[in-house]
Design an enzyme around this catalytic site. Structure first.
Site, PDB file in Angstrom:
ATOM      1  N   GLY A 236     -16.224   7.292 -15.841  1.00 46.45           N
ATOM      2  CA  GLY A 236     -16.971   6.646 -14.765  1.00 46.45           C
ATOM      3  C   GLY A 236     -17.039   5.161 -14.997  1.00 46.45           C
TER       4      GLY A 236
ATOM      5  N   CYS B   5     -14.060   9.665 -21.892  1.00 48.10           N
ATOM      6  CA  CYS B   5     -14.359   8.261 -21.623  1.00 48.10           C
ATOM      7  C   CYS B   5     -15.872   8.050 -21.473  1.00 48.10           C
ATOM      8  CB  CYS B   5     -13.583   7.816 -20.391  1.00 48.10           C
ATOM      9  SG  CYS B   5     -13.389   6.047 -20.345  1.00 48.10           S
ATOM     10  N   TYR B   6     -16.375   7.810 -20.255  1.00 55.76           N
ATOM     11  CA  TYR B   6     -17.828   7.641 -20.087  1.00 55.76           C
ATOM     12  C   TYR B   6     -18.578   8.875 -20.608  1.00 55.76           C
ATOM     13  CZ  TYR B   6     -22.355   6.913 -17.860  1.00 55.76           C
ATOM     14  OH  TYR B   6     -23.696   6.751 -17.631  1.00 55.76           O
TER      15      TYR B   6
ATOM     16  N   HIS C 151      -7.849   9.400 -21.594  1.00 54.21           N
ATOM     17  CA  HIS C 151      -7.782  10.277 -20.416  1.00 54.21           C
ATOM     18  C   HIS C 151      -6.631  11.277 -20.558  1.00 54.21           C
ATOM     19  CE1 HIS C 151     -10.711   8.260 -17.835  1.00 54.21           C
ATOM     20  NE2 HIS C 151     -10.317   7.159 -18.429  1.00 54.21           N
TER      21      HIS C 151
ATOM     22  N   GLU D 258      -5.962  13.664 -18.596  1.00 55.66           N
ATOM     23  CA  GLU D 258      -5.549  14.168 -17.276  1.00 55.66           C
ATOM     24  C   GLU D 258      -4.476  13.319 -16.613  1.00 55.66           C
ATOM     25  OE1 GLU D 258      -8.319  12.740 -18.108  1.00 55.66           O
ATOM     26  OE2 GLU D 258      -9.149  11.470 -16.548  1.00 55.66           O
TER      27      GLU D 258
ATOM     28  N   SER E  44      -3.420  18.749  15.078  1.00 60.25           N
ATOM     29  CA  SER E  44      -2.535  17.618  15.382  1.00 60.25           C
ATOM     30  C   SER E  44      -1.077  18.033  15.225  1.00 60.25           C
ATOM     31  CB  SER E  44      -2.829  16.453  14.437  1.00 60.25           C
ATOM     32  OG  SER E  44      -2.354  16.775  13.141  1.00 60.25           O
ATOM     33  N   GLY E  45      -0.861  19.194  14.594  1.00 63.77           N
ATOM     34  CA  GLY E  45       0.510  19.637  14.353  1.00 63.77           C
ATOM     35  C   GLY E  45       1.017  19.185  12.994  1.00 63.77           C
ATOM     36  N   GLY E  46       0.258  18.318  12.332  1.00 64.19           N
ATOM     37  CA  GLY E  46       0.605  17.922  10.967  1.00 64.19           C
ATOM     38  C   GLY E  46       0.273  19.093  10.048  1.00 64.19           C
TER      39      GLY E  46
ATOM     40  N   ASP F 114      -1.750  19.393   7.514  1.00 63.80           N
ATOM     41  CA  ASP F 114      -3.151  19.651   7.155  1.00 63.80           C
ATOM     42  C   ASP F 114      -3.875  20.417   8.248  1.00 63.80           C
ATOM     43  OD1 ASP F 114      -2.391  18.045   5.114  1.00 63.80           O
ATOM     44  OD2 ASP F 114      -3.526  16.289   5.744  1.00 63.80           O
ATOM     45  N   SER F 115      -3.778  19.926   9.479  1.00 65.13           N
ATOM     46  CA  SER F 115      -4.531  20.614  10.526  1.00 65.13           C
ATOM     47  C   SER F 115      -3.881  21.957  10.851  1.00 65.13           C
ATOM     48  CB  SER F 115      -4.670  19.744  11.769  1.00 65.13           C
ATOM     49  OG  SER F 115      -3.428  19.536  12.370  1.00 65.13           O
ATOM     50  N   SER F 116      -2.563  22.077  10.656  1.00 66.93           N
ATOM     51  CA  SER F 116      -1.923  23.369  10.913  1.00 66.93           C
ATOM     52  C   SER F 116      -2.398  24.409   9.910  1.00 66.93           C
ATOM     53  CB  SER F 116      -0.401  23.241  10.834  1.00 66.93           C
ATOM     54  OG  SER F 116       0.041  22.336  11.797  1.00 66.93           O
TER      55      SER F 116
ATOM     56  N   LYS G 269      -2.097  17.027  -1.115  1.00 69.50           N
ATOM     57  CA  LYS G 269      -1.072  17.398  -0.144  1.00 69.50           C
ATOM     58  C   LYS G 269      -0.137  18.501  -0.657  1.00 69.50           C
ATOM     59  CE  LYS G 269       0.108  15.636   3.854  1.00 69.50           C
ATOM     60  NZ  LYS G 269      -0.948  15.351   4.822  1.00 69.50           N
TER      61      LYS G 269
END
Ligand code: XMP
Length: 514
Positions: A59, A86-87, A173, A175, A227-229, A231-233, A370
């Site tokens: 952080g 870290c933090y 880190h 990760e 939207s057809g993208g 994500d929304s599909s 994604k």
């Protein structure tokens, strides 16, 4: 079956979410939770999953700051394995009365650590390891009952552990990909220290998301912004699985879609048997955007108008809930977390008006990246043309037309975009690219068309190679392909006199121009 789980306590670090993702990549379920979670809340989570360990994220704060985020001290007594990064590493040391100080020499970037004792989470690591560090404070001395496991020249306690309890701290880190054996460290923590079983898979997330949608929406009607993208599909297919015919998908045609796209979307989703409304809203969007030049204003206007169109359609279908395909990077870039900088307002996040008529907005994909959404799309059996469709911003071509939007500019950018798509796809480059598109710049330039002087628009071609859109590189497209694109654009679009190629990575640029 209850899955073993590791909770990541969010102290505001930019890699916090990545930690959760890395754990899930090992087949162990992981969830991000607020840093001030209480033992009672953890016990409640235990009804759903077996909480086997906690990771305290990094952080931006210093443990010395008055309002620095803290950990409930009772958590340290829960006998759960803890890994502070870290933090988190500094915080645990400070809480147990070790010595933490501001570094005289701040370390940022690649560092080489020396491992004093390759045990516990450091099992199997070499004597020297290449790691990624980024910190201002340093643990100078470990608290009583702890031992030092690794150090660097300027950081005497780069890793520690409690001699009896499963409490570990790392200054670096594990990760991020720059830490060479980071995954090994996280695996050691998950499997050796916490004793997790790798029994979680992406299909489980689908079931989890479907359950969550059912729980949130209950018997009400819901509406989704399609939207057809990808994500929304995916959000549509998931929600349809959860709600069946209680879901209505609305596709708002704002007029800034790519050529042929509204028709293609209608075809695809009709095949799925999903209730679909096509809202033709081109004129009202154009009116709202008249004389608007500021990119953020454009996004906010489009976001708001979107919601209004939905609400109007919702009144007819009695939908009380709005489902959105917002994914994790959209949220972080819209500055949803207290400590993260706002970069731009994604229309489906920050651009939402304060008050909507919907009871609630549900975002089932909110924690996915994604490429994880693509995996879910495959598992849901969505067609390849959707899985492989390049990401397309909600405000569409409106953020690819610099300055004021006019009908002529929309026509020009649509034609140019089609040419870019066709040539990149014909050259077989599409698969390796995250996005490839045309931007209509605000500059005009002189050219020669036929034998006469012409003064017209400048089109920029933008390509991006990326995994998660958080960072991206412009692609080294072969010159013959660029030449073909340029020639076709100037030959077939009379209003364009010049084509340029964008050679900027993200950062410092963003992928979209606005
Ligand atoms: P930037 O331009 O921020 O884009 O580097 C990162 C990724 O997000 C997409 N993008 C959007 N997606 N609504 C969306 O749903 C938006 O307002 C939006 N703006 C950008 C962009 O295409 C890229 O893939």
């Amino acid at each position: 079956m209850k899955h073993d789980a590791i909770l990541v306590l969010d102290f505001g670090g930019q890699y916090c979410h990545l930690i959760g993702r890395r754990i899930r990549e090992q087949g162990v379920y992981s969830e991000i939770v607020p840093h001030n979670i209480t033992p009672d809340e953890i016990n409640r989570l235990n009804q759903r999953v077996n909480v086997k360990g906690l990771i305290l994220s990094g952080g931006p704060a210093s443990v010395y700051e008055l309002n620095a985020p803290r950990l409930d001290p009772k958590i340290l007594e829960m006998r759960l394995p803890i890994l502070g990064l870290c933090y988190g590493h500094q915080l645990v040391a400070q809480m147990i009365k070790g010595t933490v100080t501001h570094s005289t020499c701040r370390e940022y970037g690649i560092a080489y650590i020396t491992i004093n004792k390759p045990v516990g989470i450091l099992k199997g690591l070499r004597h020297k390891e290449k790691v990624w560090m980024s910190h201002g404070d340093t643990v100078l001395r470990v608290p009583q009952g702890f031992e030092v496991l690794a150090h660097t020249g300027s950081c005497p306690v780069a890793a520690y552990r409690h001699k009896e309890k499963p409490i570990y701290g790392l200054q670096w880190h594990p990760e991020v990909i720059h830490t060479e054996n980071g995954i090994r460290v996280l695996k050691n923590f998950s499997f050796e220290v916490c004793g997790c079983k790798p029994n979680w898979k992406m299909e489980d997330t689908i079931e989890e998301m479907v359950r969550e949608i059912k729980l949130e929406v209950g018997k009400s009607q819901a509406m989704i912004a399609l939207s057809g993208g990808i994500d929304s599909s995916v959000a549509t297919a998931l929600t349809a699985r959860a709600l069946k015919d209680k879901l209505t998908a609305v596709f708002v045609d704002h007029g800034f879609m790519r050529e042929g796209e509204p028709e293609a979307i209608e075809n695809t989703f009709q095949k799925f048997g999903i209730k679909l409304i096509i809202a033709n809203a081109q004129t009202r969007f154009m009116q709202k955007l008249k004389d608007v030049r500021d990119p953020e204003k454009k996004r906010i206007i489009i976001g708001e108008e979107f919601i209004r169109v939905f609400e109007e359609n919702a009144e007819n279908s009695k939908a009380e809930y709005l489902i959105q395909g917002t994914i994790y990077p959209d949220r972080i870039e819209s500055g949803f977390r207290r400590l993260s900088e706002r970069i731009k307002t994604h229309h489906n996040v920050g651009g939402l008006p304060q008050h909507t008529k919907f009871k609630k907005i549900v975002e089932p994909l909110r924690d996915l990246y994604k490429d994880e959404v693509r995996k879910v799309a495959k598992l849901l059996g969505l067609p390849n043309e959707i899985i492989n469709r390049q990401p397309f911003p909600g405000p569409g071509l409106a953020v690819r037309i610099m300055g004021e939007i006019t009908e002529e500019k929309v026509r020009v950018v649509k034609k140019a975009d089609k040419i870019v798509r066709e040539e990149i796809e014909k050259a077989g480059l599409a698969e390796q690219l995250w996005q490839y598109f045309a931007v209509l710049t605000e500059t005009k330039a002189t050219g020669i068309k036929g034998d006469a002087r012409a003064y017209g628009h400048v089109i920029a071609v933008r390509t991006a190679e990326s995994r998660e859109a958080m960072t991206a590189n412009f692609a080294r497209i072969p010159y013959p392909v660029l030449e073909k694109i340029s020639t076709r654009i100037t030959n077939t679009i009379p209003e364009v006199t010049r084509v340029v190629y964008d050679i900027t990575h993200k950062p410092p640029a963003t992928i979209e121009w606005e």
